[in-house]
Design a protein around this motif. Structure first.
Motif, PDB file in Angstrom:
ATOM      1  N   MET A 126      -1.571 -47.765  -5.543  1.00  6.92           N
ATOM      2  CA  MET A 126      -1.291 -46.927  -4.243  1.00  6.92           C
ATOM      3  C   MET A 126      -0.432 -47.575  -3.168  1.00  6.92           C
ATOM      4  O   MET A 126       0.355 -46.931  -2.612  1.00  6.92           O
ATOM      5  CB  MET A 126      -2.716 -46.291  -3.635  1.00  6.92           C
ATOM      6  N   SER A 127      -0.538 -48.765  -3.172  1.00 11.64           N
ATOM      7  CA  SER A 127       0.196 -49.476  -2.176  1.00 11.64           C
ATOM      8  C   SER A 127       1.060 -50.510  -2.589  1.00 11.64           C
ATOM      9  O   SER A 127       1.390 -51.519  -1.880  1.00 11.64           O
ATOM     10  CB  SER A 127      -0.900 -50.329  -1.059  1.00 11.64           C
ATOM     11  N   THR A 128       1.411 -50.518  -4.049  1.00 10.87           N
ATOM     12  CA  THR A 128       2.223 -51.504  -4.714  1.00 10.87           C
ATOM     13  C   THR A 128       3.566 -50.732  -4.842  1.00 10.87           C
ATOM     14  O   THR A 128       3.699 -49.687  -5.658  1.00 10.87           O
ATOM     15  CB  THR A 128       1.397 -51.986  -5.774  1.00 10.87           C
ATOM     16  N   THR A 129       4.577 -51.186  -4.581  1.00 12.01           N
ATOM     17  CA  THR A 129       5.913 -50.877  -4.937  1.00 12.01           C
ATOM     18  C   THR A 129       5.981 -51.057  -6.482  1.00 12.01           C
ATOM     19  O   THR A 129       5.693 -51.843  -7.001  1.00 12.01           O
ATOM     20  CB  THR A 129       6.949 -51.419  -4.317  1.00 12.01           C
ATOM     21  N   GLY A 130       6.697 -50.100  -7.177  1.00  9.72           N
ATOM     22  CA  GLY A 130       6.774 -49.901  -8.412  1.00  9.72           C
ATOM     23  C   GLY A 130       6.062 -49.159  -9.348  1.00  9.72           C
ATOM     24  O   GLY A 130       6.076 -48.852 -10.081  1.00  9.72           O
ATOM     25  N   TYR A 131       4.988 -48.555  -8.530  1.00  6.75           N
ATOM     26  CA  TYR A 131       3.765 -47.740  -9.227  1.00  6.75           C
ATOM     27  C   TYR A 131       3.746 -46.542  -8.127  1.00  6.75           C
ATOM     28  O   TYR A 131       4.243 -45.414  -8.490  1.00  6.75           O
ATOM     29  CB  TYR A 131       2.507 -48.560  -8.861  1.00  6.75           C
ATOM     30  N   MET A 132       2.936 -46.510  -7.171  1.00  5.23           N
ATOM     31  CA  MET A 132       2.629 -45.145  -6.536  1.00  5.23           C
ATOM     32  C   MET A 132       3.530 -45.280  -4.922  1.00  5.23           C
ATOM     33  O   MET A 132       3.065 -44.636  -4.016  1.00  5.23           O
ATOM     34  CB  MET A 132       1.462 -44.746  -6.342  1.00  5.23           C
ATOM     35  N   ALA A 133       4.669 -46.181  -4.886  1.00  3.84           N
ATOM     36  CA  ALA A 133       5.030 -46.353  -3.607  1.00  3.84           C
ATOM     37  C   ALA A 133       6.345 -46.911  -3.694  1.00  3.84           C
ATOM     38  O   ALA A 133       6.624 -47.697  -4.775  1.00  3.84           O
ATOM     39  CB  ALA A 133       4.035 -47.386  -2.694  1.00  3.84           C
ATOM     40  N   GLY A 134       7.311 -46.741  -2.796  1.00  2.00           N
ATOM     41  CA  GLY A 134       8.722 -47.238  -2.990  1.00  2.00           C
ATOM     42  C   GLY A 134       9.432 -46.950  -1.812  1.00  2.00           C
ATOM     43  O   GLY A 134       8.928 -46.654  -0.498  1.00  2.00           O
ATOM     44  N   GLU A 175      -2.613 -53.996 -14.703  1.00  2.00           N
ATOM     45  CA  GLU A 175      -1.659 -53.252 -14.161  1.00  2.00           C
ATOM     46  C   GLU A 175      -1.327 -51.977 -15.263  1.00  2.00           C
ATOM     47  O   GLU A 175      -0.821 -50.957 -14.812  1.00  2.00           O
ATOM     48  CB  GLU A 175      -0.222 -53.961 -13.644  1.00  2.00           C
ATOM     49  N   ILE A 176      -1.201 -52.304 -16.547  1.00  2.00           N
ATOM     50  CA  ILE A 176      -0.990 -51.559 -17.385  1.00  2.00           C
ATOM     51  C   ILE A 176      -1.907 -50.075 -17.477  1.00  2.00           C
ATOM     52  O   ILE A 176      -1.291 -49.171 -17.842  1.00  2.00           O
ATOM     53  CB  ILE A 176      -1.282 -52.276 -19.015  1.00  2.00           C
ATOM     54  N   GLY A 177      -3.026 -50.059 -16.736  1.00  2.00           N
ATOM     55  CA  GLY A 177      -3.882 -49.121 -16.853  1.00  2.00           C
ATOM     56  C   GLY A 177      -3.558 -48.316 -15.223  1.00  2.00           C
ATOM     57  O   GLY A 177      -4.288 -47.104 -15.066  1.00  2.00           O
ATOM     58  N   TRP A 178      -2.837 -48.718 -14.392  1.00  2.00           N
ATOM     59  CA  TRP A 178      -2.301 -48.250 -13.432  1.00  2.00           C
ATOM     60  C   TRP A 178      -1.653 -46.935 -13.438  1.00  2.00           C
ATOM     61  O   TRP A 178      -0.839 -46.775 -14.289  1.00  2.00           O
ATOM     62  CB  TRP A 178      -1.582 -48.988 -12.294  1.00  2.00           C
ATOM     63  N   VAL A 179      -1.935 -45.865 -12.405  1.00  2.00           N
ATOM     64  CA  VAL A 179      -1.081 -44.735 -12.477  1.00  2.00           C
ATOM     65  C   VAL A 179       0.209 -45.116 -11.888  1.00  2.00           C
ATOM     66  O   VAL A 179       0.358 -46.128 -11.315  1.00  2.00           O
ATOM     67  CB  VAL A 179      -1.868 -43.751 -11.482  1.00  2.00           C
ATOM     68  N   THR A 180       1.124 -44.369 -12.193  1.00  2.00           N
ATOM     69  CA  THR A 180       2.748 -44.621 -11.731  1.00  2.00           C
ATOM     70  C   THR A 180       3.784 -43.591 -11.923  1.00  2.00           C
ATOM     71  O   THR A 180       3.363 -42.794 -12.513  1.00  2.00           O
ATOM     72  CB  THR A 180       3.118 -45.935 -12.471  1.00  2.00           C
ATOM     73  N   TYR A 181       4.665 -43.772 -10.893  1.00  2.00           N
ATOM     74  CA  TYR A 181       5.838 -43.152 -10.887  1.00  2.00           C
ATOM     75  C   TYR A 181       6.951 -43.802 -11.760  1.00  2.00           C
ATOM     76  O   TYR A 181       6.940 -44.938 -11.656  1.00  2.00           O
ATOM     77  CB  TYR A 181       6.377 -42.638  -9.672  1.00  2.00           C
ATOM     78  N   CYS A 182       7.812 -42.998 -12.215  1.00  2.00           N
ATOM     79  CA  CYS A 182       9.199 -43.678 -12.775  1.00  2.00           C
ATOM     80  C   CYS A 182      10.057 -42.644 -12.955  1.00  2.00           C
ATOM     81  O   CYS A 182       9.831 -41.425 -12.793  1.00  2.00           O
ATOM     82  CB  CYS A 182       8.925 -44.500 -13.981  1.00  2.00           C
ATOM     83  N   ALA A 183      11.263 -42.981 -13.525  1.00  2.00           N
ATOM     84  CA  ALA A 183      12.381 -41.879 -13.956  1.00  2.00           C
ATOM     85  C   ALA A 183      12.110 -41.330 -15.143  1.00  2.00           C
ATOM     86  O   ALA A 183      11.426 -41.737 -16.006  1.00  2.00           O
ATOM     87  CB  ALA A 183      13.635 -42.611 -13.863  1.00  2.00           C
ATOM     88  N   THR A 184      12.524 -39.723 -15.185  1.00  2.00           N
ATOM     89  CA  THR A 184      12.424 -38.823 -16.365  1.00  2.00           C
ATOM     90  C   THR A 184      13.674 -39.250 -17.057  1.00  2.00           C
ATOM     91  O   THR A 184      13.655 -39.249 -18.302  1.00  2.00           O
ATOM     92  CB  THR A 184      12.291 -37.598 -15.649  1.00  2.00           C
ATOM     93  N   ASN A 185      14.738 -39.374 -16.355  1.00  2.00           N
ATOM     94  CA  ASN A 185      16.047 -39.728 -17.416  1.00  2.00           C
ATOM     95  C   ASN A 185      16.972 -41.011 -16.552  1.00  2.00           C
ATOM     96  O   ASN A 185      17.239 -40.742 -15.560  1.00  2.00           O
ATOM     97  CB  ASN A 185      16.823 -38.347 -17.295  1.00  2.00           C
ATOM     98  N   PRO A 186      17.027 -42.053 -17.472  1.00  2.00           N
ATOM     99  CA  PRO A 186      16.492 -42.236 -18.591  1.00  2.00           C
ATOM    100  C   PRO A 186      15.074 -42.412 -18.908  1.00  2.00           C
ATOM    101  O   PRO A 186      14.402 -42.923 -17.598  1.00  2.00           O
ATOM    102  CB  PRO A 186      17.385 -43.451 -19.233  1.00  2.00           C
ATOM    103  N   VAL A 187      14.269 -41.939 -19.680  1.00  2.00           N
ATOM    104  CA  VAL A 187      12.742 -41.982 -19.629  1.00  2.00           C
ATOM    105  C   VAL A 187      12.238 -43.356 -19.706  1.00  2.00           C
ATOM    106  O   VAL A 187      12.776 -44.298 -20.096  1.00  2.00           O
ATOM    107  CB  VAL A 187      12.195 -41.652 -20.933  1.00  2.00           C
ATOM    108  N   ILE A 223      10.021 -44.894   3.824  1.00  2.00           N
ATOM    109  CA  ILE A 223       9.026 -45.166   2.818  1.00  2.00           C
ATOM    110  C   ILE A 223       8.669 -43.943   2.155  1.00  2.00           C
ATOM    111  O   ILE A 223       8.443 -42.738   2.748  1.00  2.00           O
ATOM    112  CB  ILE A 223       7.941 -45.472   3.662  1.00  2.00           C
ATOM    113  N   TRP A 224       8.456 -43.720   0.697  1.00  2.00           N
ATOM    114  CA  TRP A 224       7.792 -42.726   0.102  1.00  2.00           C
ATOM    115  C   TRP A 224       6.466 -43.449  -0.531  1.00  2.00           C
ATOM    116  O   TRP A 224       6.391 -44.540  -0.919  1.00  2.00           O
ATOM    117  CB  TRP A 224       8.764 -42.106  -0.810  1.00  2.00           C
ATOM    118  N   HIS A 225       5.631 -42.457  -0.957  1.00  2.00           N
ATOM    119  CA  HIS A 225       4.139 -42.933  -1.481  1.00  2.00           C
ATOM    120  C   HIS A 225       3.266 -41.689  -1.680  1.00  2.00           C
ATOM    121  O   HIS A 225       3.893 -40.546  -1.399  1.00  2.00           O
ATOM    122  CB  HIS A 225       3.594 -43.872  -0.557  1.00  2.00           C
TER     123      HIS A 225
END
Length: 240
Positions: free
Chosen positions: A225-233, A74-86, A204-206
């Motif tokens: 791609m199908s895991t919440t917390g990474y590229m889906a939520g 998982e540490i190598g998975w692509v992911t989204y997260c918040a910009t602020n706070p970083v 749903i967003w992804h």
């Protein structure tokens, strides 16, 4: 009447089936968040005025910033997260109802390309456009897509919503001149767009760019791609 080849029809049907498969995988992931050790509070959009709010997100080629304690792989998975706070884990989103929402996404990953050109168009935004590094566009080249931000209703939703915005990848040989929490990345592409919310609801967003395992079904839509917390939520429209 325009005639379509059998291959075209098969492609359309396949794309529809794949789309439902991705959504189904996300729904399953939403039900198994605790098993992944991922159950953060919602990231609330910042209210910027009466009836307006802003979400600031980042998309990374790995999880070093968003999930620094994640194990392999998982540490190598692509992911989204918040910009602020970083680095705040931001795939459970919350926005106010009946509001104009501005979304700003800093995208640090290189292009992977789309399987389906349907997603190279900006859809569901105010004006049908997004701004890419200061340039207003309604469509990008399919091969230039690194990720997408797709927001959609569940079937038969009382308040249907669909937003689809492709994100342009950085050059694969771009210098890594940005340091975030001790991790080096290239200068991101910055995409901004606006959409309007209505009454309360959950969506749903992804991402529709295949960034998971390409060697087995669902062909690039596994793993992050199908895991919440990474590229889906989820995105919830609610008063706060």
């Amino acid at each position: 009447m325009r005639q379509y080849s059998p291959g075209f029809i098969i492609g359309i049907v396949g794309s529809i089936i794949l789309g439902f498969g991705v959504v189904a995988g996300i729904v399953i992931g939403l039900r198994s968040n605790e098993g992944l050790g991922y159950n953060p509070p919602a990231l609330q959009a910042i209210k910027t005025g009466p009836g307006t709010a802003e979400l600031d997100l980042s998309a990374f080629p790995d999880s070093q910033v968003c999930h620094p304690d994640a194990p392999d792989p998982e540490i190598g998975w692509v992911t989204y997260c918040a910009t602020n706070p970083v680095g705040a884990q931001g795939t459970t989103l919350e926005v106010p109802p009946n509001s104009l929402i501005t979304v700003v996404i800093r995208q640090y990953d290189s292009a992977t390309g789309l399987y389906n050109d349907f997603f190279d168009k900006v859809q569901g935004t105010v004006g049908g456009t997004a701004t890419y590094n200061g340039k207003i566009m309604s469509q990008i080249k399919a091969d230039d897509a690194a990720h997408t931000f797709d927001l959609q209703s569940s079937p038969f939703a009382d308040h249907p919503l669909f937003v689809s915005v492709p994100l342009i990848g950085v050059a694969s040989n771009a210098p890594t001149n940005v340091n975030i929490n001790g991790n080096s990345y290239p200068t991101p592409t910055i995409t901004s767009f606006q959409f309007r919310t209505g009454a309360a609801g959950t969506y749903i967003w992804h991402c529709y760019v295949p960034c998971g395992n390409n060697r087995e079904s669902p062909y690039g839509f596994s793993g992050p791609m199908s895991t919440t917390g990474y590229m889906a939520g989820t995105l919830t429209v609610a008063s706060y």
